[in-house]
Scaffold this motif. Structure first.
Motif, short mmCIF file in Angstrom:
data_model
loop_
_atom_site.label_atom_id
_atom_site.label_comp_id
_atom_site.label_asym_id
_atom_site.label_seq_id
_atom_site.Cartn_x
_atom_site.Cartn_y
_atom_site.Cartn_z
N SER A 100 -11.06 5.35 2.31
CA SER A 100 -12.09 5.20 1.29
C SER A 100 -13.45 5.06 1.95
CB SER A 100 -11.80 3.96 0.43
OG SER A 100 -12.88 3.67 -0.43
N ALA A 101 -14.46 5.59 1.29
CA ALA A 101 -15.83 5.44 1.76
C ALA A 101 -16.57 4.37 0.97
CB ALA A 101 -16.57 6.78 1.65
N ASP A 102 -15.88 3.67 0.08
CA ASP A 102 -16.52 2.62 -0.71
C ASP A 102 -17.16 1.59 0.20
OD1 ASP A 102 -15.76 3.83 -3.01
OD2 ASP A 102 -14.13 2.46 -3.49
N GLY A 103 -18.39 1.25 -0.09
CA GLY A 103 -19.08 0.23 0.69
C GLY A 103 -19.93 0.80 1.81
N THR A 104 -19.82 2.13 2.06
CA THR A 104 -20.62 2.72 3.14
C THR A 104 -22.00 3.15 2.67
OG1 THR A 104 -19.63 4.89 2.68
CG2 THR A 104 -18.58 3.54 4.37
N THR A 105 -22.16 3.35 1.37
CA THR A 105 -23.46 3.75 0.82
C THR A 105 -23.87 2.75 -0.26
OG1 THR A 105 -22.36 5.18 -0.80
CG2 THR A 105 -23.08 6.19 1.28
N GLY B 79 -17.49 -2.53 -12.36
CA GLY B 79 -18.20 -2.65 -11.09
C GLY B 79 -18.39 -4.07 -10.60
N LYS B 80 -17.42 -4.94 -10.84
CA LYS B 80 -17.54 -6.33 -10.38
C LYS B 80 -17.52 -6.40 -8.85
CE LYS B 80 -13.98 -7.61 -12.95
NZ LYS B 80 -13.79 -6.45 -13.84
N THR B 81 -16.70 -5.56 -8.20
CA THR B 81 -16.58 -5.63 -6.74
C THR B 81 -17.90 -5.30 -6.06
OG1 THR B 81 -14.27 -4.97 -6.95
CG2 THR B 81 -15.22 -4.86 -4.76
N GLU B 82 -18.67 -4.38 -6.62
CA GLU B 82 -19.97 -4.06 -6.03
C GLU B 82 -20.92 -5.26 -6.12
OE1 GLU B 82 -23.12 -2.07 -4.23
OE2 GLU B 82 -20.96 -1.72 -4.23
N VAL B 83 -20.82 -6.00 -7.20
CA VAL B 83 -21.63 -7.23 -7.32
C VAL B 83 -21.20 -8.23 -6.24
CG1 VAL B 83 -22.23 -9.18 -8.82
CG2 VAL B 83 -22.04 -6.88 -9.77
N ALA C 91 -22.20 -11.09 -1.09
CA ALA C 91 -21.76 -11.42 0.27
C ALA C 91 -22.86 -11.09 1.27
CB ALA C 91 -20.48 -10.66 0.61
N LYS C 92 -23.52 -9.96 1.09
CA LYS C 92 -24.61 -9.58 2.00
C LYS C 92 -25.74 -10.61 1.95
CE LYS C 92 -27.32 -5.54 3.34
NZ LYS C 92 -28.56 -6.27 3.62
N GLN C 93 -26.04 -11.09 0.75
CA GLN C 93 -27.11 -12.10 0.64
C GLN C 93 -26.70 -13.40 1.34
OE1 GLN C 93 -28.08 -13.41 -3.29
NE2 GLN C 93 -29.79 -14.67 -2.61
N ALA C 94 -25.44 -13.82 1.14
CA ALA C 94 -24.98 -15.04 1.80
C ALA C 94 -25.06 -14.91 3.32
CB ALA C 94 -23.55 -15.36 1.36
N ILE C 95 -24.67 -13.74 3.83
CA ILE C 95 -24.71 -13.52 5.29
C ILE C 95 -26.15 -13.52 5.80
CG2 ILE C 95 -24.20 -11.81 7.09
CD1 ILE C 95 -21.75 -11.02 5.30
N ASP C 96 -27.05 -12.92 5.03
CA ASP C 96 -28.46 -12.93 5.43
C ASP C 96 -29.02 -14.34 5.53
OD1 ASP C 96 -28.45 -10.19 5.56
OD2 ASP C 96 -29.35 -9.88 3.58
N PRO D 256 -5.76 -4.33 0.84
CA PRO D 256 -6.25 -3.16 1.56
C PRO D 256 -7.51 -2.55 0.95
CG PRO D 256 -3.87 -3.05 1.39
CD PRO D 256 -4.32 -4.19 0.53
N ALA D 257 -7.51 -2.33 -0.36
CA ALA D 257 -8.67 -1.70 -1.00
C ALA D 257 -9.90 -2.58 -0.92
CB ALA D 257 -8.34 -1.37 -2.46
N VAL D 258 -9.74 -3.88 -1.21
CA VAL D 258 -10.89 -4.79 -1.18
C VAL D 258 -11.39 -4.97 0.25
CG1 VAL D 258 -11.67 -7.13 -1.69
CG2 VAL D 258 -10.12 -5.97 -3.27
N ALA D 259 -10.46 -5.19 1.18
CA ALA D 259 -10.86 -5.40 2.57
C ALA D 259 -11.53 -4.16 3.15
CB ALA D 259 -9.64 -5.77 3.41
N THR D 260 -11.05 -2.97 2.79
CA THR D 260 -11.67 -1.74 3.27
C THR D 260 -13.12 -1.64 2.82
OG1 THR D 260 -9.56 -0.56 3.32
CG2 THR D 260 -11.55 0.79 3.17
N ARG D 261 -13.35 -2.00 1.57
CA ARG D 261 -14.71 -1.92 1.04
C ARG D 261 -15.66 -2.84 1.80
NH1 ARG D 261 -15.93 -0.97 -5.23
NH2 ARG D 261 -18.17 -0.61 -5.10
N PHE D 262 -15.21 -4.06 2.08
CA PHE D 262 -16.06 -4.99 2.81
C PHE D 262 -16.18 -4.61 4.28
CE2 PHE D 262 -15.45 -7.40 -1.02
CZ PHE D 262 -16.64 -8.11 -1.15
N ARG D 263 -15.11 -4.09 4.85
CA ARG D 263 -15.16 -3.68 6.26
C ARG D 263 -16.10 -2.49 6.44
NH1 ARG D 263 -12.05 -4.53 11.04
NH2 ARG D 263 -11.81 -2.67 12.33
#
Length: 813
Positions: A271-276, A312-316, A321-326, A342-349
């Motif tokens: 999956s390319a989810d999370g790359t763009t 689209g809850k996962t995108e939120v 997560a990005k804001q918390a890390i920042d 697998p699907a959720v972890a792939t998106r975050f990875r």
């Protein structure tokens, strides 16, 4: 003054124990592991509290700690504090809660060993016969023997009698009993690495006399200044003997290197989810802005993100997560099932790279151990995991997401019986973090908190990219039975829908929340069913292996040719499960590529992820499964979802039956039409007018919430009141009933604003060989109810081992 520490040891139902810290040891920090004596055993404990008090304040002598295993906290103090809260809230031993927070390979276990003394040797000569003589004979070689070794040498003596006999022989001076420790010195994996030595470099430069393989090995190593793992060298044709000969000549050096076990090979999805960066819808943006404002502070808050399937809850979650890390904090993302990681972890990875870790039971012990220590080291920004990941040792968690927060899988059914969602809320409170509970079908408890203002409620009412929700068709199976007989599994509508999708090269999901081929096997002559000897349930027939199996205790037997009760030869299979549905589809659509996703088909580690990857790649046309197919999956090619026996959960003796049915149907319907093609759902039921089925087909959460709350209020069930389920278990039915009656009477005598219902036989009256009686406590205060039960169990300690206390039960079976 004594230096005293409170230690949690992994013993069910046991509170903290106090130990003296001897002068030879430094004072352990909270969260450090220690070796502590308990009776004849030595256990690994965790320091919960440090105390310094006078000797006179103690009524008796305290035992000293044996050893300190960690100079600094092994478990972070905040995780220790969370585990203590779990033990108090869920009425379990603090050691059980702490053990749930520990990684694999963290505990050393003591094992008794016995060795013959000189007096024992003399007794062996003079004595003949009896259990003691047989034990002494087993020790005659003079070497120390473990309890397990002695048990094999003298199988006629039970384990309990063996311990008692050794204690007697030790008191008589005939044997020495000592305690050894079993457990890994280190849980990390290490490998041999071969490196080129200066002498080896000389061999190459001076063209020393070398064999062809030896020269090839040195040339390979010359290109790798950090060395090559020995196993990798072997794969390149260099044998271990070649390496040993080079080592003997001083040309190479072997060292040990710690390597991390890789969990991603079985977890990563294509999956390319999370790359763009995606463009948010207006609703997503509003929800994100509100949550980002809360995430931008160090103030605890809880928000309920109620979004329809595909909204689209996962995108939120990803952006939060990005804001918390920042802000130099970390994110914890919880999902209810291993199959969803697998699907959720792939998106975050794809977004955060190798600073994402996994924590769930589907990983090997070694991989979980390594992932836990990566998290503990502070080198991780995001943890994705199931229920147990709520204890992940993140140093500064700023965001906790509980996806599919309504799912019953978040509740652990063994002690400690904690609910991952509620523990996540408490962890957020202790850490000053934002907790986001997400679901298309929120639990009544969470929705009520949002209505009351305790949680902040946010809505996503539409799917992304303006995709419509799937159309839903109800099939009344009473008409199907009237037209085609009582053995119909797939209705005409569902059969036609599957054939149509196959012709269009689209995919289908079929849900039946029941495993096996037939739900029972019964005799037409005496009308008895094959039943489990250990549980009060019928055995489910599985065609694979031709076995009748109990889904509770695992008992299995071959299918008999005659009735075990009356010896009649007319045995029939009744009902059907996922195996039968799979067989029916293959019979009707022989060219279809059909697969099944349930506990029986994905027992091996990583099997579920591999099957889902195949489905995502379009290698499977129809996926049949239990509730595992209903949750959180995003397959754009799925345009049809079929639900077989949608009402199967309504007959369960549980006040949450209608809620679970509504949630399951709504969730599985949401798997259809998530791509560019419209989706359709076909629901087969005998009760098309039941409000849970009717409103699920309409995706109408608010009317269902109002209807179900009227039922809960009239019957005084959660979330109107708190509930504690108490189960008394025993090997004898009459004794179990007597104990349950005594417990109920004594609890009724306690002060508090609660009522006691029961005792009565549990819906599953016998489970794993033990009879079960049940009583409920209902009232506004969990603390009052817990304290009432704990007070009675203190006065009747003989009941403690047979009583199971479940606070906020999800299942009342």
């Amino acid at each position: 003054m004594l230096r005293v520490v409170s230690v949690a040891v992994p013993v069910p139902g046991l509170g903290c124990l106090s130990y003296v810290v001897p002068d030879s040891l430094p004072l352990p920090e909270i969260g450090a592991r220690v070796l502590a004596p308990l009776g004849a055993r030595v256990l690994t404990g965790c320091v919960i509290e440090q105390e310094v008090e006078a000797v006179s304040e103690r009524t008796g002598p305290l035992k000293p700690l044996i050893e300190l295993l960690d100079e600094s906290p092994f478990l972070p103090p905040d995780v220790v504090r969370l585990a203590v809260w779990v033990s108090n809230y869920y009425a379990c031993g603090v050691g059980e809660a702490v053990s749930a927070a520990m990684p694999p390979k963290a505990l050393l276990v003591g094992e008794r060993r016995a060795q013959l003394t000189g007096a024992g040797e003399a007794a062996l000569i003079s004595r003949r016969g009896g259990a003691h003589f047989r034990l002494l004979s087993a020790l005659a070689d003079g070497a120390p023997h473990s309890i397990s070794q002695l048990g094999r040498a003298v199988p006629t003596i039970s384990r309990g009698a063996l311990h008692a006999a050794l204690s007697r022989l030790s008191r008589d001076g005939l044997v020495d009993v000592s305690q050894s420790l079993k457990g890994p010195v280190s849980g990390f994996r290490s490998v041999n690495v071969v490196g080129l030595s200066p002498e080896g470099e000389k061999f190459l430069q001076e063209a020393a006399q070398l064999g062809a393989r030896q020269r090839e090995a040195l040339e390979l190593l010359s290109e790798k200044p950090d060395g090559i793992v020995l196993a990798d060298l072997e794969r390149q044709g260099i044998s271990r003997n070649t390496v040993r000969r080079l080592e003997a000549r001083g040309a190479v050096a072997l060292t040990r290197m710690v390597v991390e076990r890789e969990p991603w090979s079985s977890e990563f999805m294509d999956s390319a989810d999370g790359t763009t960066e995606l463009t948010l819808t207006n609703e997503q943006q509003l929800a994100y802005d509100a949550l980002a404002e809360a995430c931008g502070t160090d103030v605890f808050s809880v928000s309920l993100l109620h979004g329809v399937t595909g909204s689209g809850k996962t995108e939120v979650y990803r952006r939060l997560a990005k804001q918390a890390i920042d802000r130099r904090r970390q994110a914890l993302i919880l999902v209810p099932e291993v199959a969803l990681t697998p699907a959720v972890a792939t998106r975050f990875r794809n977004t955060f790279g190798d600073r994402v870790a996994l924590q769930h039971s589907g990983l090997s012990e070694g991989a979980r151990h390594d992932q836990w220590h990566r998290i503990r080291s502070g080198n991780i920004d995001v943890v994705v995991g199931t229920r147990s990941a709520v204890f992940a040792p993140l140093p500064a968690v700023g965001l906790i997401v509980v996806d599919e927060e309504h799912d019953p899988s978040y509740k652990q059914e063994e002690s400690p019986r904690y609910h991952g969602r509620d523990v996540a809320v408490m962890r957020g409170k202790q850490a000053g973090a934002l907790v986001v509970l997400g679901s298309a079908t929120p639990s009544l408890e969470s929705c009520r908190h949002a209505e009351s203002g305790r949680y902040k409620g946010l809505r996503l009412t539409a799917r992304v990219r303006r995709r419509p929700l799937p159309s839903v068709r109800l099939v009344d199976m009473r008409e199907e039975f009237a037209n085609h007989g009582p053995n119909v599994v797939l209705s005409e509508a569902l059969s036609a829908g599957l054939a149509e999708r196959l012709s269009r090269q689209e995919q289908s999901l079929v849900l039946l929340n029941r495993r096996g081929f037939a739900t029972s096997v019964f005799c037409r002559e005496c009308s008895k069913s094959l039943e489990c000897p250990n549980c009060s349930v019928s055995l489910t027939f599985h065609r694979r292996g031709d076995l009748a199996r109990c889904h509770y205790c695992g008992y299995a037997r071959g299918r008999p040719s005659k009735c075990p009760g009356c010896a009649g030869g007319y045995l029939e299979q009744v009902g059907f499960g996922t195996e039968r549905v799979e067989a029916e589809i293959l019979e009707r659509l022989p060219n279809a590529r059909v697969a099944r996703l349930d506990r029986d088909s994905v027992r091996r580690r990583g099997a579920a992820a591999r099957l889902l990857r195949r489905f995502a790649r379009g290698e499977i046309d129809v996926l049949v499964g239990t509730q595992m197919v209903a949750k959180g999956h995003d397959f754009p090619r799925v345009t049809l979802v079929g639900v077989v026996s949608a009402d199967v959960g309504l007959g369960v003796a549980d006040f949450r039956a209608a809620e679970r049915t509504f949630q399951l149907l709504t969730q599985v319907a949401g798997r259809a039409g998530r791509g560019e093609m419209a989706g359709e759902v076909i629901v087969q039921t005998l009760y098309p007018d039941h409000y849970s089925i009717r409103l699920a087909c309409q995706q109408a959460y608010e009317p269902f919430f109002q209807e179900e709350m009227r039922f809960r209020e009239s019957m005084r069930y959660p979330p109107v009141v708190a509930l504690v389920n108490v189960v008394v278990r025993g090997m004898d039915s009459n004794a179990t009933t007597k104990d349950a009656t005594l417990l109920a009477r004594e609890v009724r005598g306690q002060r508090g604003q609660f009522e006691v219902l029961g005792p009565a036989p549990a819906p599953i009256g016998k489970l794993r060989g033990k009879f079960r009686m049940q009583l409920f406590l209902k009232g506004p205060s969990r603390r009052e109810m817990r304290e009432a039960i704990e007070d009675v169990l203190k006065r009747y300690p003989e009941l403690k081992r047979s009583v199971v206390v479940d606070v906020d039960p999800v299942s009342t079976l």
